[in-house]
Scaffold this motif. Structure first.
Motif, short mmCIF file in Angstrom:
data_model
loop_
_atom_site.label_atom_id
_atom_site.label_comp_id
_atom_site.label_asym_id
_atom_site.label_seq_id
_atom_site.Cartn_x
_atom_site.Cartn_y
_atom_site.Cartn_z
N ALA A 67 0.66 -1.32 0.07
CA ALA A 67 -0.22 0.36 0.17
C ALA A 67 0.59 1.29 0.52
N VAL A 68 2.09 1.52 0.73
CA VAL A 68 2.65 2.60 1.15
C VAL A 68 3.04 2.65 -0.14
N PHE A 69 4.35 1.58 -0.69
CA PHE A 69 5.35 1.78 -2.20
C PHE A 69 4.34 2.29 -3.40
N GLY A 70 2.87 1.62 -3.55
CA GLY A 70 1.53 1.73 -4.36
C GLY A 70 1.76 3.03 -4.54
N GLY A 71 1.25 4.13 -3.22
CA GLY A 71 0.93 5.40 -2.65
C GLY A 71 1.98 6.53 -3.34
N LEU A 72 3.77 5.31 -2.35
CA LEU A 72 4.42 6.55 -3.02
C LEU A 72 5.16 6.51 -4.95
N ALA A 73 4.89 5.37 -5.16
CA ALA A 73 4.71 5.84 -6.83
C ALA A 73 3.75 6.48 -7.54
N ASN A 74 2.36 5.83 -6.73
CA ASN A 74 1.64 7.35 -7.48
C ASN A 74 2.09 8.64 -6.96
N SER A 75 2.18 9.15 -6.51
CA SER A 75 2.88 10.26 -6.10
C SER A 75 4.36 11.16 -6.33
N ILE A 76 5.13 9.86 -6.42
CA ILE A 76 6.13 9.62 -7.75
C ILE A 76 5.80 10.46 -9.30
N LYS A 77 5.01 10.23 -9.57
CA LYS A 77 4.38 9.87 -10.95
C LYS A 77 3.55 11.00 -11.32
N ILE A 78 2.59 10.84 -10.96
CA ILE A 78 2.11 12.42 -10.39
C ILE A 78 2.80 13.92 -10.20
N SER A 79 3.56 14.27 -9.12
CA SER A 79 4.67 15.21 -9.10
C SER A 79 5.72 15.03 -10.51
N LEU A 80 6.31 14.15 -11.08
CA LEU A 80 6.83 14.62 -12.06
C LEU A 80 6.19 14.71 -13.44
N LEU A 81 5.06 13.94 -13.64
CA LEU A 81 3.92 14.13 -15.04
C LEU A 81 3.87 15.66 -14.20
N THR A 82 3.05 16.25 -13.28
CA THR A 82 2.81 18.01 -13.18
C THR A 82 3.95 18.81 -13.50
#
Length: 278
Positions: A67-82
Motif C-alpha cells: 500500500a505504502v510503496f504503491g502510493g509512493l510510486a503514484n505520488s512520484i508519478k503525479i509530481s513528475l508529470l505535473t
C-alpha cells in the motif's frame, strides 16, 4: 545580547517549534508501543523504542509495504508529470507576458493573479461534475492537469517578474546581432533562467506532493491513490493503527524534505528574484 537579537531568536525558535513539532511528535508515536499510546497519563517519550511499524512498511511481503510503496510510486508519478507539463507552460506564458505587449495585457495579468486567491473548495465540485460528464475521473493525467491549472498563476507570476528583471541591454544586443526571437529564447532567456526554473520545479513538486483534497475527489481507485491518501487504508471501522499511520506520515515527509534541503538556496534566491515587481 541586544533586545532585538533575543526577539529574533525567540521568533525563529517558535517557527521551528511549530514547523518541526508535529513531525517530531509523529515520529515519537511511530516508535512507541501501542499500549502506551492508548494509556492516559503516559510520558512524552516511550519507555521502549520499537521500529516494528517501519519494519512492516519495508517488508516486501506485507500489505502495508504494498500500500505504502504503491502510493509512493503514484505520488512520484503525479509530481513528475505535473512538473513536466507545468514548468514549460508556466515559462512560455511568463516569457510572452514579460517580452511582448498586446491589447489588454494588464487586465490579463490581473485576472491571472486573481485566480491565486480562489480557494479550491469553490471549484472542485464543478470540476468533478465536468470530469464525470466527460468520463475523466480516476485518471492521473487529468488530475495533474487540475494541479497545473491551480499552480500556474503563481509560478507564471514569479517567472514573469524574473524575466522582466533581466537587463534590457541583453535583448537589444541580441536584436542588433540579428538573433531571431527563437534564438533569443533558447540562447539567452533559457540559460539565464535556470535559477527560477529550478525554483518553480521545486514549488510544483512540493505543492503536488502534499495534495489531498483534489485526488480524494478525482482519483477513486486504489491503484491510483497517492501517498497522502494511503493513510486512510490503516483506519477501519473498529480499529485505527496509529503507529503505522505515524510511520507512513514520517516516510511521506522525507522526499519533499530532502528536495527542499538540497535545493533550498535555489528556492530562496528564485523567490527573492521573482518577487520583485517593476
Amino acid at each position: 545580547m541586544k533586545r532585538k537579537h533575543v526577539l529574533y531568536i525567540l521568533c525563529v525558535a517558535l517557527i521551528v517549534l511549530f514547523s518541526l513539532g508535529p513531525i517530531v511528535w509523529c515520529f515519537i508515536i511511530s516508535i512507541s508501543p501501542e499500549q502506551e499510546m492508548l494509556t492516559a497519563g503516559g510520558g512524552v517519550l516511550p519507555s521502549r523504542v520499537l521500529f516494528t511499524h517501519y519494519a512492516d512498511i519495508f517488508d516486501a511481503s506485507s500489505k502495508a509495504h504494498q500500500a505504502v510503496f504503491g502510493g509512493l510510486a503514484n505520488s512520484i508519478k503525479i509530481s513528475l508529470l505535473t512538473i513536466a507539463l507545468g514548468v514549460p507552460i508556466s515559462y512560455l506564458t511568463a516569457y510572452g507576458l514579460a517580452r511582448f505587449d498586446f491589447p489588454h495585457k494588464t487586465l490579463y495579468v490581473r485576472l491571472l493573479l486573481l485566480t491565486v486567491v480562489i480557494p479550491v473548495f469553490t471549484t472542485i465540485i464543478p470540476v468533478y461534475n465536468v470530469f464525470r460528464e466527460l468520463d475523466l475521473l480516476d485518471n492521473i493525467f487529468w488530475n495533474c492537469v487540475i494541479y497545473i491549472s491551480s499552480f500556474l498563476p503563481l509560478n507564471t507570476w514569479i517567472m514573469m517578474n524574473y524575466i522582466k528583471e533581466l537587463p534590457e541591454e541583453l535583448w537589444q544586443a541580441a536584436a542588433i546581432d540579428g538573433f531571431s526571437e527563437r534564438e533569443i529564447f533558447t540562447r539567452i532567456a533559457l540559460p539565464l533562467s535556470k535559477p527560477i526554473l529550478l525554483t518553480t520545479t521545486l514549488i510544483l513538486f512540493l505543492m503536488a506532493w502534499k495534495q489531498y483534497m483534489i485526488p480524494m475527489i478525482l482519483l477513486s481507485s486504489y491503484e491510483n491513490k497517492p501517498l497522502t491518501m494511503i493513510l486512510s487504508e490503516f483506519m477501519t471501522r473498529y480499529a485505527i493503527d496509529y503507529g503505522t499511520i505515524a510511520a507512513v506520515g514520517v516516510v511521506s515527509v522525507l522526499p519533499p524534505a530532502i528536495a527542499a534541503i538540497l535545493f533550498r538556496k535555489f528556492l530562496v534566491s528564485g523567490l527573492a528574484a521573482g518577487a520583485v515587481k517593476r
